[in-house]
Design a protein around this motif. Structure first.
Motif, mmCIF file in Angstrom:
data_model
loop_
_atom_site.group_PDB
_atom_site.id
_atom_site.type_symbol
_atom_site.label_atom_id
_atom_site.label_comp_id
_atom_site.label_asym_id
_atom_site.label_seq_id
_atom_site.Cartn_x
_atom_site.Cartn_y
_atom_site.Cartn_z
ATOM 1 N N TYR A 100 6.338 2.654 -2.305
ATOM 2 C CA TYR A 100 6.815 1.388 -1.748
ATOM 3 C C TYR A 100 5.677 0.648 -1.047
ATOM 4 N N LEU A 101 4.893 1.364 -0.262
ATOM 5 C CA LEU A 101 3.800 0.739 0.463
ATOM 6 C C LEU A 101 2.777 0.139 -0.502
ATOM 7 N N CYS A 102 2.453 0.871 -1.565
ATOM 8 C CA CYS A 102 1.487 0.368 -2.560
ATOM 9 C C CYS A 102 1.995 -0.910 -3.222
ATOM 10 N N ILE A 103 3.268 -0.897 -3.643
ATOM 11 C CA ILE A 103 3.826 -2.072 -4.307
ATOM 12 C C ILE A 103 3.950 -3.235 -3.331
ATOM 13 N N PHE A 104 4.300 -2.938 -2.093
ATOM 14 C CA PHE A 104 4.389 -3.971 -1.060
ATOM 15 C C PHE A 104 3.040 -4.673 -0.883
ATOM 16 N N LEU A 105 1.960 -3.897 -0.806
ATOM 17 C CA LEU A 105 0.634 -4.484 -0.649
ATOM 18 C C LEU A 105 0.212 -5.257 -1.893
ATOM 19 N N LEU A 106 0.430 -4.649 -3.078
ATOM 20 C CA LEU A 106 0.084 -5.331 -4.331
ATOM 21 C C LEU A 106 0.836 -6.650 -4.473
ATOM 22 N N GLY A 107 2.139 -6.609 -4.186
ATOM 23 C CA GLY A 107 2.945 -7.807 -4.347
ATOM 24 C C GLY A 107 2.584 -8.894 -3.354
ATOM 25 N N THR A 108 2.314 -8.520 -2.107
ATOM 26 C CA THR A 108 1.946 -9.504 -1.085
ATOM 27 C C THR A 108 0.637 -10.194 -1.444
ATOM 28 N N VAL A 109 -0.351 -9.398 -1.836
ATOM 29 C CA VAL A 109 -1.652 -9.965 -2.215
ATOM 30 C C VAL A 109 -1.521 -10.811 -3.468
ATOM 31 N N SER A 110 -0.792 -10.308 -4.455
ATOM 32 C CA SER A 110 -0.662 -11.021 -5.722
ATOM 33 C C SER A 110 0.020 -12.375 -5.538
ATOM 34 N N ASN A 111 1.122 -12.415 -4.809
ATOM 35 C CA ASN A 111 1.816 -13.691 -4.621
ATOM 36 C C ASN A 111 1.018 -14.641 -3.733
ATOM 37 N N ASN A 152 14.218 -15.591 8.696
ATOM 38 C CA ASN A 152 13.921 -15.106 10.048
ATOM 39 C C ASN A 152 12.800 -14.087 10.044
ATOM 40 N N GLY A 153 11.901 -14.224 10.978
ATOM 41 C CA GLY A 153 10.836 -13.243 11.157
ATOM 42 C C GLY A 153 9.773 -13.245 10.093
ATOM 43 N N VAL A 154 9.598 -14.363 9.378
ATOM 44 C CA VAL A 154 8.569 -14.420 8.341
ATOM 45 C C VAL A 154 7.187 -14.323 8.988
ATOM 46 N N ILE A 155 6.337 -13.502 8.407
ATOM 47 C CA ILE A 155 4.961 -13.341 8.894
ATOM 48 C C ILE A 155 4.024 -13.933 7.853
ATOM 49 N N ARG A 156 3.156 -14.839 8.291
ATOM 50 C CA ARG A 156 2.242 -15.507 7.356
ATOM 51 C C ARG A 156 0.794 -15.304 7.784
ATOM 52 N N PHE A 157 -0.035 -14.977 6.804
ATOM 53 C CA PHE A 157 -1.480 -14.924 6.981
ATOM 54 C C PHE A 157 -2.079 -15.839 5.921
ATOM 55 N N GLY A 158 -2.215 -17.112 6.255
ATOM 56 C CA GLY A 158 -2.665 -18.069 5.255
ATOM 57 C C GLY A 158 -1.655 -18.137 4.123
ATOM 58 N N PRO A 159 -2.077 -17.891 2.878
ATOM 59 C CA PRO A 159 -1.140 -17.957 1.746
ATOM 60 C C PRO A 159 -0.290 -16.697 1.573
ATOM 61 N N PHE A 160 -0.569 -15.670 2.368
ATOM 62 C CA PHE A 160 0.133 -14.393 2.215
ATOM 63 C C PHE A 160 1.356 -14.346 3.133
ATOM 64 N N GLU A 161 2.504 -13.999 2.565
ATOM 65 C CA GLU A 161 3.760 -14.008 3.311
ATOM 66 C C GLU A 161 4.430 -12.635 3.264
ATOM 67 N N ILE A 162 4.970 -12.229 4.418
ATOM 68 C CA ILE A 162 5.704 -10.974 4.530
ATOM 69 C C ILE A 162 7.090 -11.292 5.078
ATOM 70 N N TYR A 163 8.121 -10.722 4.435
ATOM 71 C CA TYR A 163 9.505 -10.912 4.874
ATOM 72 C C TYR A 163 10.022 -9.563 5.375
ATOM 73 N N PRO A 164 9.731 -9.214 6.625
ATOM 74 C CA PRO A 164 9.985 -7.847 7.100
ATOM 75 C C PRO A 164 11.444 -7.416 7.031
ATOM 76 N N LEU A 165 12.390 -8.334 7.290
ATOM 77 C CA LEU A 165 13.794 -7.933 7.319
ATOM 78 C C LEU A 165 14.310 -7.571 5.933
ATOM 79 N N VAL A 166 14.081 -8.463 4.968
ATOM 80 C CA VAL A 166 14.595 -8.189 3.626
ATOM 81 C C VAL A 166 13.814 -7.048 2.972
ATOM 82 N N GLN A 167 12.525 -6.956 3.273
ATOM 83 C CA GLN A 167 11.731 -5.894 2.672
ATOM 84 C C GLN A 167 12.094 -4.526 3.256
ATOM 85 N N ALA A 168 12.418 -4.496 4.545
ATOM 86 C CA ALA A 168 12.897 -3.250 5.153
ATOM 87 C C ALA A 168 14.266 -2.874 4.590
#
Length: 205
Positions: A100-111, A152-168
């Protein structure tokens, strides 16, 4: 096609499992690969222009997911590995967490790269929606209540986005399903364990 899709990785894991005769990988592929492939077939994550069965990526989708579903099932049926024991729960939990962690990182970077190259001819090369964690429109089409989880709770680093609630949520729900399947398979393979135990007793005798 990069980044590796979930079941593309599952195919490599199945190959390494057979080459290395790894019990840990067998437990992982038996649960995570099989559950993931079943979910993939149920939701048919293919683009609208790939709806025809003869379309190249549809054929790829069917072959890829059939392969990762059948190989561990055949290994179980043919008793290529030791009978299932309760290590199945541990190996599945650890394996899926790393996966899960590997795919999470790959998907975040890729998108993120998908957004960086907006308008470029090769932009779509980077788009991915692994486990429906990255695309709100697709997630909404499958499970409508995910809207507020994206907002809610979206985390953004420039073009990179993390959705912690739905991803958890995806992590917890998928892992819960996998652990339930672990217990089911453990119960169904009672005869294999009994036969293996009897064989061991006979050999010692």
């Amino acid at each position: 096609k990069l980044p590796f899709q979930l079941c593309n990785l599952g195919s490599y894991f199945a190959l390494f499992m057979l080459l290395k005769k790894s019990e840990k990988l067998f437990h992982f592929t038996l649960i995570v690969n099989v559950v993931g492939a079943i979910i993939a077939f149920l939701v048919l994550d293919i683009s609208p222009d790939a709806a025809q069965l003869s379309y190249l990526w549809t054929v790829h989708f069917v072959v890829e997911h059939t392969k990762v579903f059948l190989i561990p099932i055949l290994c179980l049926a043919l008793r290529i590995f030791k009978p299932i024991d309760m290590k199945l729960l541990k190996n599945t939990t650890i394996g899926f967490s790393i996966y899960y962690l590997c795919i999470f990182l790959l998907g975040t970077v890729s998108n993120g790269l998908y957004r960086v190259f907006e308008g470029e001819p090769f932009q779509t090369f980077f788009y991915c929606n692994h486990l429906y964690m990255f695309d709100k429109d697709i997630a909404r089409g499958l499970v409508g209540f995910t809207d507020p989880l994206f907002d809610n709770g979206v985390i953004r680093f420039g073009p990179f986005e993390i959705y912690p609630l739905v991803q958890a949520l995806v992590y917890v729900v998928f892992l819960a399903i996998c652990l339930g399947v672990c217990l089911l398979i453990y119960a169904l393979t009672k005869k294999q364990r009994r036969d293996a135990k009897n064989q061991t007793i006979e050999e010692l005798a």
